[in-house]
Design an enzyme around this catalytic site. Structure first.
Site, mmCIF file in Angstrom:
data_model
loop_
_atom_site.group_PDB
_atom_site.id
_atom_site.type_symbol
_atom_site.label_atom_id
_atom_site.label_comp_id
_atom_site.label_asym_id
_atom_site.label_seq_id
_atom_site.Cartn_x
_atom_site.Cartn_y
_atom_site.Cartn_z
ATOM 1 N N CYS A 14 0.851 -1.189 0.000
ATOM 2 C CA CYS A 14 0.000 0.000 0.000
ATOM 3 C C CYS A 14 0.894 1.249 0.000
ATOM 4 O O CYS A 14 1.666 1.447 -0.934
ATOM 5 C CB CYS A 14 -0.952 -0.062 1.199
ATOM 6 S SG CYS A 14 -2.133 1.291 1.349
ATOM 7 N N ASP A 46 -8.299 -3.241 -7.933
ATOM 8 C CA ASP A 46 -7.822 -2.245 -6.976
ATOM 9 C C ASP A 46 -8.262 -0.848 -7.419
ATOM 10 O O ASP A 46 -7.792 -0.332 -8.435
ATOM 11 C CB ASP A 46 -6.300 -2.314 -6.887
ATOM 12 C CG ASP A 46 -5.717 -1.462 -5.770
ATOM 13 O OD1 ASP A 46 -6.433 -0.576 -5.248
ATOM 14 O OD2 ASP A 46 -4.552 -1.680 -5.415
ATOM 15 N N HIS A 86 -7.590 -4.255 -3.795
ATOM 16 C CA HIS A 86 -6.488 -3.687 -3.018
ATOM 17 C C HIS A 86 -6.336 -4.490 -1.724
ATOM 18 O O HIS A 86 -7.299 -4.942 -1.133
ATOM 19 C CB HIS A 86 -6.804 -2.218 -2.687
ATOM 20 C CG HIS A 86 -5.685 -1.520 -1.982
ATOM 21 N ND1 HIS A 86 -4.589 -1.033 -2.645
ATOM 22 C CD2 HIS A 86 -5.490 -1.230 -0.668
ATOM 23 C CE1 HIS A 86 -3.768 -0.465 -1.778
ATOM 24 N NE2 HIS A 86 -4.287 -0.577 -0.578
#
Length: 289
Positions: free
Chosen positions: A169, A225, A257
């Site tokens: 991330c 995502d 994600h």
């Protein structure tokens, strides 16, 4: 992006950010509150055969907490920097370090928001982003990662000539940036690293530093995502090719994600297992083994 010798960075503060005290001096236990309810499928890696726990990394302006895991026996282990998710160095990131240590690595995850705030205390992700994450300067992150490498080397247990980095991330973004910063890196693996808003503290995104990459980069993405458009990934691919850099992109079509985050509903076990194997193979292929 200019590179300064890590040995100097632990003594001399960068001019691009002000000296400030550390808001957090030790890591929180458990999972970050903003991450939401913890899933029953959460993976927990034990410490049998490992030395694992919190350490303090000297930086240019104080000591930064970090989580470190390595095999209990032997030494001079290949080294992997583990860069936190947006939620900080919470239990999932610590477990990633232990998983790597079980494979024979010296894995260390520094708390890179330590000056700006404690992410474990936030219950709202938007507030965490605005009040902490967006205030973290990229060059400060680079300096702190440099300091972490120096610390690892000085323990006598880490072989920093076999240095890799992986991040998730927010950490996926930082992984790209560090791959363009440190010429000592052998390999980098970015997990779903989205772009960030360009500001004075984050003046560049991954595509802006592709030409400066110092090592091969593997990028792992979920096709669903929403945080990183397909076009952004494609532009990174094109930029790598145009710059003659060794980059590989793996997109899991149905994955969202955070597909490796086993403590969250976003977890996709098959894709996560495949991506983990690709990361380990990438490290071995390019000298982090």
């Amino acid at each position: 992006m200019d590179t300064i010798a890590p040995e100097l960075l632990v003594m001399v503060p960068r001019s691009g950010w002000s000296r400030r005290g550390f808001v957090i001096t030790s890591l929180a236990s458990g999972f970050a509150l903003a991450a939401g309810p913890v899933s029953a499928q959460t993976i927990t890696t034990d410490t049998k055969g490992l030395v694992a726990g919190e350490v303090k990394v000297p930086t240019a302006d104080g000591e930064m907490p970090a989580y470190r895991a390595m095999p209990a026996k032997g030494g001079h282990f290949p080294t992997v920097l583990v860069v936190q998710e947006v939620f900080g160095v919470h239990e999932h990131i610590k477990d990633i370090c232990r998983r790597l240590a079980k494979l024979g690595y010296y894995a260390i995850a520094p708390a890179l928001y330590a000056r700006q705030g404690d992410p474990s205390k936030y219950t709202d992700s938007a507030k965490l982003l605005s009040e902490v994450v967006m205030k973290v300067p990229t060059d400060e992150v680079m300096s702190d990662l440099d300091a972490t490498v120096v610390y690892a080397k000085e323990t006598g247990k880490a072989d920093t000539a076999k240095l890799g980095i992986t991040g998730f991330c927010w950490g996926g973004f930082a992984t790209w940036m560090y791959a363009a910063h440190n010429p000592a890196l052998k390999a980098a693996v970015s997990w779903y690293g989205p772009d960030r808003k360009i500001t004075p503290v984050t003046p560049q995104n991954p595509i802006d530093v592709v030409a400066a990459l110092k090592c091969p980069v593997l990028a792992l993405h979920g096709g669903q995502d929403q945080s990183i458009p397909k076009e952004t990934v494609e532009k990174r691919q094109e930029a790598c090719k145009a710059a003659g850099k060794t980059c590989d992109f793996k997109i899991y079509p149905d994955a969202p994600h955070g597909f490796n985050a086993d403590y969250r509903p976003s977890y996709r076990a098959d894709d996560a297992k495949d991506a983990w194997a690709k990361m380990v193979a990438w490290f071995k292929q390019y000298g982090v083994a």
